[in-house]
Design a protein around this motif. Sequence first.
Motif, PDB file in Angstrom:
ATOM      1  N   HIS A   1       0.849  -1.203   0.000  1.00 47.46           N
ATOM      2  CA  HIS A   1       0.000   0.000   0.000  1.00 47.46           C
ATOM      3  C   HIS A   1       0.887   1.257   0.000  1.00 47.46           C
ATOM      4  O   HIS A   1       0.662   2.186  -0.786  1.00 47.46           O
ATOM      5  CB  HIS A   1      -0.905  -0.061   1.238  1.00 47.46           C
TER       6      HIS A   1
ATOM      7  N   HIS B   1       1.479   4.471  -2.709  1.00 48.32           N
ATOM      8  CA  HIS B   1       1.583   5.925  -2.497  1.00 48.32           C
ATOM      9  C   HIS B   1       2.890   6.458  -3.095  1.00 48.32           C
ATOM     10  O   HIS B   1       2.923   7.527  -3.703  1.00 48.32           O
ATOM     11  CB  HIS B   1       1.568   6.246  -0.999  1.00 48.32           C
TER      12      HIS B   1
ATOM     13  N   CYS C   1      -0.922   5.759   7.387  1.00 50.67           N
ATOM     14  CA  CYS C   1      -2.120   5.041   6.929  1.00 50.67           C
ATOM     15  C   CYS C   1      -2.600   4.078   8.008  1.00 50.67           C
ATOM     16  O   CYS C   1      -1.834   3.250   8.509  1.00 50.67           O
ATOM     17  CB  CYS C   1      -1.805   4.283   5.645  1.00 50.67           C
TER      18      CYS C   1
ATOM     19  N   GLU D   1      -6.080   6.688  -0.828  1.00 45.13           N
ATOM     20  CA  GLU D   1      -6.099   5.429  -0.072  1.00 45.13           C
ATOM     21  C   GLU D   1      -6.708   4.300  -0.908  1.00 45.13           C
ATOM     22  O   GLU D   1      -6.214   3.174  -0.910  1.00 45.13           O
ATOM     23  CB  GLU D   1      -6.875   5.590   1.240  1.00 45.13           C
TER      24      GLU D   1
HETATM   25 ZN    ZN Z   1      -2.402   5.006   2.640  1.00 41.34          ZN
END
Ligand code: ZN
Length: 261
Positions: free
Chosen positions: A82, A86, A99, A114
């Motif tokens: 994840h 980003h 996050c 997100e």
């Molecule tokens: Zn995130």
Amino acid sequence: MPSRRVSPILAHAEAARVWKLYGFQEPQDLVLEDLAWAMGVLVMDGPLDGADARLLRKGSRGLIRVKDTLPERGRRRFAIAHELGHWLLHKNISQVLACTSLDMVAQYQGSEPEIEANYFAAALLMPESLFGPRVRGHRPSAERVKSLATAFDTSLTATAVRCVELADDYCAVVISEMGQVRWWRASADFEEHFWIDPGTPLSHHTVASSVFRGEPVPNGPEEVDLECWLPDKKGIESRFIVEEVIPLNRYGQIISLLWLP
Ligand SMILES: [Zn+2]
């Protein structure tokens, strides 16, 4: 019914580009810490308050800090993937992104970066070219989810979601906690018929509810009245829906895999 606002196309293309660029062929080729390092990003585990992972960016270098108390390897890998999403997709949004566990499952109500980072993580860890053929034409059974989670080194939850995303059937995955729906995903075909507000109490006649009440976990899928999951049926003619559960005891959660027979 809210619609999916964020297209996964960019995130999926970026994950496919990474696999091609580094010549990955199999899930075992994807060593996330090595991949991150090759991109100029160091991954380290350490204490973090209120977040599962954080990305710090300084020019062409970055640091991903992963919370050292994450309880399982698959969840840690999803968090790193994840943050790499980003790193690649959101250079101009913020130089520090922290996050939470909710961000890691964001869709619909989540913020666009997100959601995109989650699309990227799912496609990086479970590429459609490898994962899709093992899902299409099969029901998303508990056995299949467990074996794919082992093969792709992913959490049961992320694997179940990816199964539903790539399925060519009417199916859905619902994550419930303390007898209530926490969040869910439905396959592309099922999505327009399927909607449950998070926080909705489970019907007593669902398998998940019976397991929350202490009854034994059935050894396989069971037929449940469709109204137990979809009270207004939304135009679906079937009387039943099939439910198979995977308890996630360490989180106090249950995964319900649902499909129309
Ligand atoms: Zn995130």
